[in-house]
Design an enzyme around this catalytic site. Sequence first.
Site, PDB file in Angstrom:
ATOM      1  CB  ALA A   1      -0.942  -0.004   1.196  1.00 33.58           C
TER       2      ALA A   1
ATOM      3  N   GLY B   1       2.085   1.562  -3.473  1.00 35.79           N
ATOM      4  CA  GLY B   1       0.906   1.711  -4.324  1.00 35.79           C
ATOM      5  C   GLY B   1       0.307   3.099  -4.251  1.00 35.79           C
ATOM      6  CG  ASP B   2      -0.566   6.828  -1.117  1.00 34.30           C
ATOM      7  OD1 ASP B   2      -1.688   7.222  -1.501  1.00 34.30           O
ATOM      8  OD2 ASP B   2       0.239   7.571  -0.515  1.00 34.30           O
ATOM      9  CB  ALA B   3       4.219   6.563  -4.044  1.00 30.70           C
TER      10      ALA B   3
END
Length: 151
Positions: free
Chosen positions: A18, A21-23
């Site tokens: 995550a 993935g967020d970046a």
Amino acid sequence: MTKELKTSPGQMPALVLAYIGDAIYEVYVRQYLISRGLTKVSELHKRSVAFVNAATQAKIVHALEGKLAPDEVDVVKRGRNAKSGTVPKNMGVIDYRYGTAFESLFGYLYLCRKTKRLEEIFALAVRLVEGQEYEKEFLNDGEGFDEGKAD
């Protein structure tokens, strides 16, 4: 920059997936908005918030139900069940967990270098957020985000 991973993406903790993935999702969103001709930072920020909030990410995960490969289902479940210790005040726990599931999936696909699948999922995100057909030229004109390209 491509370095060999010490752990396979399928074995990484969901919150690590995550985190990346967020970046990566944020980069996809920013690239998309800039490709649409937006140049005012205030408008870019306003439009990006519609993409990156947990409620939207939860909708994307639900829209993907029945369309995920077994390894993707596993990553989504691990992301949804991950305990981060905190939940922001402005959102519900369920949306937050599904948002983490989405970011875990995005991180997993990125680390597995499954660019085509990332683009398919991002296209779904655009349709859900903007209520319009995703413009395929964003992916096919050589200008879309692709970590395999060198500038």
